[in-house]
Write an enzyme that holds these catalytic residues in place. Structure first.
Site, short mmCIF file in Angstrom:
data_model
loop_
_atom_site.label_atom_id
_atom_site.label_comp_id
_atom_site.label_asym_id
_atom_site.label_seq_id
_atom_site.Cartn_x
_atom_site.Cartn_y
_atom_site.Cartn_z
NE ARG A 140 -2.54 -22.13 -12.08
CZ ARG A 140 -1.43 -21.86 -12.75
NH1 ARG A 140 -0.67 -20.82 -12.39
NH2 ARG A 140 -1.04 -22.61 -13.76
CG HIS A 170 0.84 -25.81 -14.82
ND1 HIS A 170 1.33 -25.37 -16.03
CD2 HIS A 170 1.58 -25.19 -13.88
CE1 HIS A 170 2.30 -24.51 -15.83
NE2 HIS A 170 2.49 -24.39 -14.53
NE ARG A 223 0.39 -25.81 -20.45
CZ ARG A 223 0.32 -26.97 -19.79
NH1 ARG A 223 -0.27 -28.03 -20.35
NH2 ARG A 223 0.82 -27.08 -18.59
CE1 TYR A 268 12.33 12.72 -4.39
CE2 TYR A 268 12.71 10.92 -5.95
CZ TYR A 268 12.16 12.16 -5.65
OH TYR A 268 11.46 12.85 -6.61
CG MET A 315 7.90 7.37 -11.37
SD MET A 315 6.46 8.46 -11.26
CE MET A 315 5.93 8.14 -9.58
CG ASP A 316 9.94 9.58 -14.04
OD1 ASP A 316 9.08 8.73 -14.33
OD2 ASP A 316 9.69 10.60 -13.38
#
Length: 373
Positions: A140, A170, A223, A268, A315-316
């Site tokens: 990385r 890491h 960490r 849907y 969506m909601d």
């Protein structure tokens, strides 16, 4: 995105769980080990400032974030402890790094040379706290060889605008049962340390997984990330050495309950058709909140009873099949405990074929975070 306070969907964060997880980790670590709590990505979706405060109560002495903006949020909230940014920063942001007293990684000589040029034209009154990043096999960011690291350290020693505060790497497989590659990375880091003229204040290799299952790792700092939120870094692979207490619950309510006849289409695409007369409940949460469409077929809890999500997640909103009529306003638990039954974030991750890190971070800003202690 605006926070949707005026609906019953919310994430409830138990800050005492975070404090307890930190205390248990500190008791598990070798003595005189610094614990920095990782609160990047808005505290893994739990809320950066609130989780930092809870971690501090548990004994965290510093904090890690991914970006300068995340670090500024903590400083402006009154977090005065050491703050380490884990991502590469832009040279032109050096004034912010100095102003807010942030530590940050150095991953290449090119960056150091560019920073030196910038500082000659834009001098600062204080030194910059840097942690040299070593790429031991993550691929990385970071220096690749011991000699590259040694040369970088010698360069830092010749440039008083920089304070070499730490060195770190890491591990990419610390959460796996096979330790072969972890041991390779560990050995590479130890080889780097042998060529250095001296060691800095902080030496850190330990993420949550390393600190839980590889205490023999070189270093005096960890960490502590996903585990502080009560989640096992390995998923199902390894048993944690002490109990981790999940901090987040996700709840909502039934906003409508209706009895539909056989043959009724739900959602849907009409992907679910009632095979018989069924009670269907509607819950105000959807993929815009981070509860993704792939959750169709997953069961959530109503009064302790698993209720399957039928039809596509909207969506909601989403729809669930109920075993009987429930009153509008009845609590629905999507993550957490309900009447003695529990849905874990790992359960959700399994349904999505991903990891619980992603589940936590996917919960959108529209979902209010409510804190209890």
């Amino acid at each position: 995105m605006v926070v949707a306070y005026h609906r019953p969907t919310k994430a409830i964060i138990d800050t005492t769980a975070i404090t307890e997880n930190i205390k248990n980790e500190i008791a598990h670590l070798p003595s005189e080990t610094f614990l920095f709590a990782v609160v990047k990505a808005n505290g893994y979706g739990h809320g950066a400032v609130q989780t930092a405060q809870a971690a501090k109560e548990g004994g965290a002495v510093g904090f890690c974030v991914a970006t300068i903006d995340e670090a500024i949020e903590l400083r402006e909230a009154g977090i005065n402890e050491p703050l380490l940014i884990l991502g590469v920063v832009n040279v032109h942001d050096i004034p912010l790094l100095a102003e807010y007293d942030f530590s940050f990684p150095v991953a290449s000589m090119d960056w150091l040379v560019e920073a030196d040029t910038y500082l000659k034209e834009n001098p600062i009154k204080t030194s910059l706290k840097v942690h040299v990043k070593v790429d031991t096999g993550m691929g990385r960011i970071g220096f690749l060889t011991p000699e590259e690291v040694r040369q970088a350290v010698l360069w830092l020693e010749d440039h008083p605008s920089f304070d070499w505060e730490g060195i770190f790497t890491h591990f990419s497989t610390a959460d796996q049962a096979d330790t072969t590659y972890w041991e390779t990375q560990h050995q590479r880091f130890k080889e780097v340390l042998t060529v250095l003229p001296y060691l800095p204040t902080y030496i850190h290799t330990g993420n949550s997984a390393t600190s839980l299952w590889h205490k023999e790792a070189v270093g005096n700092m960890v960490r502590f990330g996903i585990a502080m939120y009560g989640l096992n870094p390995s998923g199902h692979t390894l048993k944690e050495p002490f109990s981790l207490k999940p901090a987040l619950s996700l709840v909502s309510e039934l906003i409508q309950v209706k009895l539909l006849e056989k043959g009724a289409g739900i959602g849907y695409g009409e992907t679910y058709i009632t095979p018989r007369q069924e009670w269907i409940g509607t819950v105000p949460i959807g993929y815009a909140d981070g509860w993704l469409r792939k959750m169709q077929g997953f069961s959530i809890l109503v009064e302790g009873e698993p209720c399957e999500i039928v039809g596509r997640v909207c969506m909601d909103q989403l729809m669930i099949r109920l075993p009987r009529a429930f009153a509008v306003g009845t609590t629905v638990t999507l993550i957490g405990e309900n009447h003695g039954k529990r849905i874990t974030m790992q359960d959700v991750a399994d349904q999505l074929e991903t990891i619980h890190y992603e589940v936590a971070c996917t919960l959108s800003a529209r979902v209010p975070r409510e804190y209890k202690s």
